[in-house]
Each structure stands twice: as C-alpha cells, then as structure tokens.
Design a protein around this motif. Structure first.
Motif, PDB file in Angstrom:
ATOM      1  N   ALA A 224      27.399 -30.615 -38.981  1.00  0.00           N
ATOM      2  CA  ALA A 224      27.237 -30.126 -40.349  1.00  0.00           C
ATOM      3  C   ALA A 224      26.069 -30.790 -41.052  1.00  0.00           C
ATOM      4  O   ALA A 224      25.370 -30.161 -41.864  1.00  0.00           O
ATOM      5  CB  ALA A 224      28.527 -30.356 -41.138  1.00  0.00           C
ATOM      6  N   THR A 225      25.815 -32.044 -40.722  1.00  0.00           N
ATOM      7  CA  THR A 225      24.712 -32.767 -41.340  1.00  0.00           C
ATOM      8  C   THR A 225      23.364 -32.172 -40.937  1.00  0.00           C
ATOM      9  O   THR A 225      22.447 -32.062 -41.768  1.00  0.00           O
ATOM     10  CB  THR A 225      24.763 -34.254 -40.937  1.00  0.00           C
ATOM     11  N   ILE A 226      23.253 -31.770 -39.704  1.00  0.00           N
ATOM     12  CA  ILE A 226      21.987 -31.217 -39.205  1.00  0.00           C
ATOM     13  C   ILE A 226      21.843 -29.729 -39.531  1.00  0.00           C
ATOM     14  O   ILE A 226      20.750 -29.246 -39.813  1.00  0.00           O
ATOM     15  CB  ILE A 226      21.884 -31.432 -37.678  1.00  0.00           C
ATOM     16  N   TYR A 227      22.941 -28.992 -39.521  1.00  0.00           N
ATOM     17  CA  TYR A 227      22.900 -27.545 -39.743  1.00  0.00           C
ATOM     18  C   TYR A 227      23.793 -27.140 -40.917  1.00  0.00           C
ATOM     19  O   TYR A 227      24.747 -26.369 -40.755  1.00  0.00           O
ATOM     20  CB  TYR A 227      23.348 -26.799 -38.481  1.00  0.00           C
ATOM     21  N   PRO A 228      23.509 -27.630 -42.100  1.00  0.00           N
ATOM     22  CA  PRO A 228      24.409 -27.350 -43.231  1.00  0.00           C
ATOM     23  C   PRO A 228      24.401 -25.888 -43.668  1.00  0.00           C
ATOM     24  O   PRO A 228      25.373 -25.426 -44.271  1.00  0.00           O
ATOM     25  CB  PRO A 228      23.863 -28.254 -44.339  1.00  0.00           C
ATOM     26  N   ASP A 229      23.336 -25.151 -43.369  1.00  0.00           N
ATOM     27  CA  ASP A 229      23.248 -23.755 -43.823  1.00  0.00           C
ATOM     28  C   ASP A 229      23.861 -22.766 -42.846  1.00  0.00           C
ATOM     29  O   ASP A 229      24.025 -21.587 -43.182  1.00  0.00           O
ATOM     30  CB  ASP A 229      21.776 -23.378 -44.069  1.00  0.00           C
ATOM     31  N   SER A 230      24.162 -23.222 -41.635  1.00  0.00           N
ATOM     32  CA  SER A 230      24.705 -22.298 -40.624  1.00  0.00           C
ATOM     33  C   SER A 230      25.714 -23.029 -39.753  1.00  0.00           C
ATOM     34  O   SER A 230      25.663 -22.935 -38.528  1.00  0.00           O
ATOM     35  CB  SER A 230      23.578 -21.728 -39.765  1.00  0.00           C
ATOM     36  N   CYS A 231      26.615 -23.707 -40.378  1.00  0.00           N
ATOM     37  CA  CYS A 231      27.548 -24.565 -39.652  1.00  0.00           C
ATOM     38  C   CYS A 231      28.750 -23.763 -39.144  1.00  0.00           C
ATOM     39  O   CYS A 231      29.588 -23.299 -39.918  1.00  0.00           O
ATOM     40  CB  CYS A 231      28.024 -25.705 -40.559  1.00  0.00           C
ATOM     41  N   VAL A 232      28.797 -23.573 -37.834  1.00  0.00           N
ATOM     42  CA  VAL A 232      29.934 -22.935 -37.172  1.00  0.00           C
ATOM     43  C   VAL A 232      30.508 -23.944 -36.186  1.00  0.00           C
ATOM     44  O   VAL A 232      29.794 -24.433 -35.304  1.00  0.00           O
ATOM     45  CB  VAL A 232      29.520 -21.646 -36.439  1.00  0.00           C
ATOM     46  N   LEU A 233      31.780 -24.257 -36.323  1.00  0.00           N
ATOM     47  CA  LEU A 233      32.396 -25.340 -35.566  1.00  0.00           C
ATOM     48  C   LEU A 233      33.372 -24.813 -34.514  1.00  0.00           C
ATOM     49  O   LEU A 233      34.203 -23.949 -34.810  1.00  0.00           O
ATOM     50  CB  LEU A 233      33.129 -26.289 -36.521  1.00  0.00           C
ATOM     51  N   LEU A 234      33.275 -25.337 -33.311  1.00  0.00           N
ATOM     52  CA  LEU A 234      34.154 -24.968 -32.203  1.00  0.00           C
ATOM     53  C   LEU A 234      35.442 -25.790 -32.317  1.00  0.00           C
ATOM     54  O   LEU A 234      35.430 -27.003 -32.158  1.00  0.00           O
ATOM     55  CB  LEU A 234      33.452 -25.254 -30.872  1.00  0.00           C
ATOM     56  N   VAL A 235      36.561 -25.110 -32.589  1.00  0.00           N
ATOM     57  CA  VAL A 235      37.758 -25.835 -33.025  1.00  0.00           C
ATOM     58  C   VAL A 235      38.855 -25.961 -31.974  1.00  0.00           C
ATOM     59  O   VAL A 235      39.959 -26.415 -32.287  1.00  0.00           O
ATOM     60  CB  VAL A 235      38.351 -25.170 -34.293  1.00  0.00           C
ATOM     61  N   ASP A 236      38.595 -25.601 -30.716  1.00  0.00           N
ATOM     62  CA  ASP A 236      39.689 -25.605 -29.735  1.00  0.00           C
ATOM     63  C   ASP A 236      39.501 -26.635 -28.628  1.00  0.00           C
ATOM     64  O   ASP A 236      40.122 -26.528 -27.571  1.00  0.00           O
ATOM     65  CB  ASP A 236      39.845 -24.205 -29.123  1.00  0.00           C
ATOM     66  N   THR A 237      38.690 -27.664 -28.850  1.00  0.00           N
ATOM     67  CA  THR A 237      38.482 -28.668 -27.804  1.00  0.00           C
ATOM     68  C   THR A 237      39.774 -29.429 -27.507  1.00  0.00           C
ATOM     69  O   THR A 237      40.096 -29.724 -26.345  1.00  0.00           O
ATOM     70  CB  THR A 237      37.378 -29.658 -28.212  1.00  0.00           C
ATOM     71  N   TYR A 238      40.529 -29.742 -28.542  1.00  0.00           N
ATOM     72  CA  TYR A 238      41.754 -30.526 -28.368  1.00  0.00           C
ATOM     73  C   TYR A 238      42.990 -29.710 -28.761  1.00  0.00           C
ATOM     74  O   TYR A 238      43.766 -29.303 -27.918  1.00  0.00           O
ATOM     75  CB  TYR A 238      41.650 -31.818 -29.173  1.00  0.00           C
ATOM     76  N   ASP A 239      43.160 -29.449 -30.023  1.00  0.00           N
ATOM     77  CA  ASP A 239      44.291 -28.635 -30.483  1.00  0.00           C
ATOM     78  C   ASP A 239      43.813 -27.842 -31.694  1.00  0.00           C
ATOM     79  O   ASP A 239      43.502 -28.401 -32.737  1.00  0.00           O
ATOM     80  CB  ASP A 239      45.482 -29.517 -30.852  1.00  0.00           C
ATOM     81  N   THR A 240      43.772 -26.539 -31.544  1.00  0.00           N
ATOM     82  CA  THR A 240      43.149 -25.686 -32.556  1.00  0.00           C
ATOM     83  C   THR A 240      43.779 -25.866 -33.933  1.00  0.00           C
ATOM     84  O   THR A 240      43.069 -26.087 -34.928  1.00  0.00           O
ATOM     85  CB  THR A 240      43.233 -24.209 -32.133  1.00  0.00           C
ATOM     86  N   LEU A 241      45.098 -25.773 -34.006  1.00  0.00           N
ATOM     87  CA  LEU A 241      45.764 -25.754 -35.316  1.00  0.00           C
ATOM     88  C   LEU A 241      46.085 -27.154 -35.837  1.00  0.00           C
ATOM     89  O   LEU A 241      46.100 -27.371 -37.050  1.00  0.00           O
ATOM     90  CB  LEU A 241      47.039 -24.923 -35.233  1.00  0.00           C
TER      91      LEU A 241
END
Length: 490
Positions: A224-241
């Motif tokens: 987010a620090t490097i790409y604050p205008d287009s921040c899309v995060l991959l949320v399933d590496t460990y536990d999605t919810l």
C-alpha cells in the motif's frame, strides 16, 4: 495505449510440415510448380460445441508471408538431408510469395465449412505456406473464441487474462494474450503483449510476496505504501476471512486513509469463491469500504463463472488463466487447408475431396462467401457460399441450400435481405493491400459483428445452429462431382 514496434530476427519459414517440402520438390522436378491453384482454409466443428468462432491471427499471417524466405542456414540444413538438388535450393533461395489471398476480416464471427482464407497462387507457393497459415489462424481463433465465452458469462464484469505460465510455450502466451483481447478480455498479465500489441497490462502480487514478510499485515502495508492509488491485496495466503480480509481492512484504515487514499480491491485465488466473496463483501461494507472491488482467480472457466454468479457471489472482476490460454476444454481447433481448384488451359477446374466421413467432403471450386442480413431485424440469417463468378442480386428472390441436401432450403425474398461479402483482398499478386488495423479496432469490429447474431447462437449448451448454405449452382456441381467420383469431364 499506443502500439510499440518490436523487432524480431527469428525466421519462421521452416515451421512447416516436412511434406510441404517433399511435395514442393516433386512439383518442381515435374514442372508443376508454376501451375495456378486454389486452396481454402476452413474448419468443420466449433470448439466446445459452441455457436461460432472468432476469426483471429490474420495480422500475424500477413507478417509471416511478407517475411517468408529461406536463409542460407535453412538451405544448408536441407542440403544435409541429401533429398533435394541444387536447382531446388536455388529456387528456395530466391523464393517470394507472389500469389493472391482473400480472407475474412479479423474479429469476424465465423462458422463451420466456410472459406476463411482463400489462396490463389502457384502450386509450390500455396503448398509452402500451409503449415504456418494453419498454426497461426488455428491458435489465435481458438483462444479468441474461448475468451469470448468466458467474458460472455462474466456478464459485463472485466476479465483479465492470467495464463502465461500455463501457456503452451512463449508464443502461446504472447499471441494468446493478443487473441484473448480480441475475444473480449479487459487486459493481460503478459507484459510482452502490452509492448507488442498495446494490450492493457495488470499485475499486483503473488503469495510469495506476502510470505516474504514477517506478517501478512506488514506485506500489505508495504504494498500500500508503494502503490497507494491502485492497491489490490491478495487475501488468501493464510486465512481469507480470519486474516486476509481483516488485515486488508486494517491497511485501508491505518495506511491508506491517512494518505487520503482508498483500498482499490482484494483478490481471492482459492477456496469456495461464492461463499468467501459474500462474506468478504459484508466485512468490507461494514468497514465502510463499499467501493473496494473483489477480484477472483483460481482455475476459472465460463461454466464456473456462470455457476458462482448464479449462487450470488459478490465478484467485480475475474482473472482467468490456464483454462483460457490453452482452451483447456477444447484445446484443438481443427482448421484445415484443402485444394479447391486448379487452372488448366485458362480454365478453373474444381476439385473435391471425397470421404466416407461425410463431414470431410469438401466444397469444390474457387468460391466466395457472403453473410445474409435480414433488413427488418438487422440480424444475420445465414452465410452462403457461391462460385466466385456467381452474381447474387438483393433485388431478386434468393434460395439457399443445405450443403448436401437440396430439399433443405430457404428462400429469401427480394428487398428483405442484404448481401455482405465476408472475405477481403489481403494479398494481390504478392503485395499486401490490406490495411493494418490496431488491436482496438479489431476488438471493436468483433463486438459490432457479434451484435448481428441472434441471442440463441450464444448459448453455451445446444446453441442455435447457424447455417452456412450453398447456392443452387454450387450444390448441383458438388452433387455431380460426388456422383462421378470426384472428377467431371469438361
């Protein structure tokens, strides 16, 4: 994005079946090489039992023919086989395609048995271009068609092509991304396709990025620090919810909000997509992130996309990889290249291939193909194949005939239909006369042409059969050739 020119020194001329050379050598030695012949490229069955195919790859075919030459290295290799003589090598050394080619415009929806590419050329020239004509058109038409099916089921949601690492080699990834864009994807992860063709490129992160940090939150924060205008995060590496989505929300609140930025999106690449996206959407909305988009990937195809959307999945866009880039469910496009006629004593003599498999019987002669548009609805009624010198008149009634059964016919009444030629002149006596269209123009044209088809043709299962019929003159000649074993005495 403006297209950039990418130079390549690779010579693909010898990407040909070896029998192209053995046949050509025979023609050369027998004095038949200069005879003018006519070949048709067509296919017999739609991939995935679909309703149509998106014709693609024409620009690469043009470039291949323009650059076709036998280098000294090519000739040295052929000499080492001890099959051909030096006179033939001299011919190859000075080879240049001098024929005439007609083809359907790239991006056009097409159907079985109609000529997509027609080659009028000297026999050796027509023979030597066969393999790379087929490999180019077959591959890109297959991927463009699969991409259309996937995008159709996304119901307007953007689809990104993510398949490079699963593609069948470098060219499969590169040109597959081009074809997929013609088929309707919004962009690609294959960077070379952005450079060469101007396809929009997109990429965020992989699981390895998240794993490389001490915690998931630290990984998200760094991104987010490097790409604050287009921040899309991959949320399933460990536990999605329990981990991924909560950490994404925390980054949105603690990192992006103080910068005056919003979290652009999250991506899921595993798990029960329908369930997880519904839960994730609720969590994001509770946090006030109503504008945060949800993207999913994970071995998607048109059927899975349709299924999860029917289950109420909360998805804003899709990333589709292996199932599209190799057309996994139908990985072979059966385009063929068949001799249709030869010239003899100034006359065009039709040729036909006969088989016990009726689907392999060809339509003889030098032909043209037209699309018939109903004026009242502005929808395509059927396509019709005619001899090249037949005159079709919109001001007269026109009866079109099934390709093998004369009793299956339909009459279109004068003034109710429009005749649109499908093929355009590409090469005229060896010179390319066809304009180079941008990929955006091809994509827009394809969308416009698909709008001419009835909705029933788009069904994934049991689509309406769109007819490719013959004129009475062509059908009668074909039936006569069949009755006489393929040869009519002129």
């Amino acid at each position: 994005m403006e297209k950039m020119n990418v130079s390549s020194e690779r010579n693909i001329t010898l990407i040909m079946d070896f029998y192209e050379l053995t046949m050509s050598y025979n023609y050369f030695k027998m004095g038949k090489g200069e005879q003018i012949v006519y070949f048709d490229m067509f296919y017999r069955k739609n991939p995935d039992n679909g309703g149509f195919v998106i014709f693609a790859g024409l620009q690469q075919l043009i470039e291949a023919i323009q650059d076709m030459h036998f280098s000294e290295g090519d000739i040295e290799y052929l000499r080492s086989l001890h099959i051909f003589d030096e006179d033939f090598f001299d011919y190859l050394r000075n080879f240049k395609f001098t024929g005439t080619i007609y083809a359907v415009k790239e991006g056009t929806p097409v159907f079985p048995y109609e000529p997509l590419v027609t080659v009028k050329a000297k026999l050796i020239e027509a023979q030597l271009i066969e393999t790379f004509l087929l490999v180019t058109i077959n591959h890109q038409s297959l991927i463009a068609t699969k991409a259309h099916r996937v995008c159709q089921e996304a119901k307007g949601r953007p689809v990104m092509e993510f398949g490079a690492r699963r593609a069948q080699g470098y060219d499969g990834a590169h040109y597959g991304a081009r074809a997929a864009y013609i088929g309707g994807v919004a962009g690609t992860a294959t960077t070379s396709a952005g450079v060469a063709f101007g396809v929009p490129v997109l990429g965020t992160m992989a699981h390895s990025f998240v794993q490389s940090f001490d915690s998931e939150f630290e990984a998200f924060k760094a991104y987010a620090t490097i790409y604050p205008d287009s921040c899309v995060l991959l949320v399933d590496t460990y536990d999605t919810l329990k981990s991924g989505v909560p950490n994404a929300i925390r980054v949105a609140e603690e990192v992006l909000a103080p910068m005056g930025k919003r979290l652009a999106g999250i991506r899921l690449d595993s798990g029960d997509i329908a369930y997880l996206t519904k839960k994730a959407r609720m969590m994001l909305d509770v946090a006030g992130l109503h504008d945060c988009k949800i993207t999913v990937s994970n071995s998607l195809d048109e059927y899975l996309i349709r299924s999860v959307l029917e289950q109420g999945a909360q998805i804003d866009s899709f990333g589709v990889g292996e199932n599209m880039i190799v057309s996994k469910s139908a990985p072979v496009f059966g385009g063929v290249y068949k001799l249709a006629a030869v010239e003899k004593d100034g006359q065009i003599i039709p040729k036909i291939k006969i088989s016990e498999n009726t689907e392999k019987i060809t339509n003889p002669g030098y032909k043209k193909v037209y699309r018939l548009i109903e004026k009242e609805t502005n929808k395509a009624i059927a396509d019709i194949i005619a001899f090249h010198d037949e005159v079709l008149d919109e001001g007269q009634d026109l009866t079109i005939y099934h390709q093998s059964d004369a009793w299956k016919n339909k009459t279109l009444y004068a003034g109710t239909y429009e005749i649109v030629p499908l093929q355009e002149l590409i090469f005229d006596q060896g010179e390319c006369v066809y304009p180079e269209y941008s990929l955006e123009e091809i994509r827009a044209y394809s969308k416009k042409q698909k709008a001419l088809l009835w909705d029933e043709v788009f069904r994934l299962e049991y689509p309406h059969i769109y007819y490719v019929d013959l004129t009475k003159k062509l059908l009668d000649y074909k039936l006569k050739m069949l009755a006489e074993g393929g040869k009519i005495e002129e």
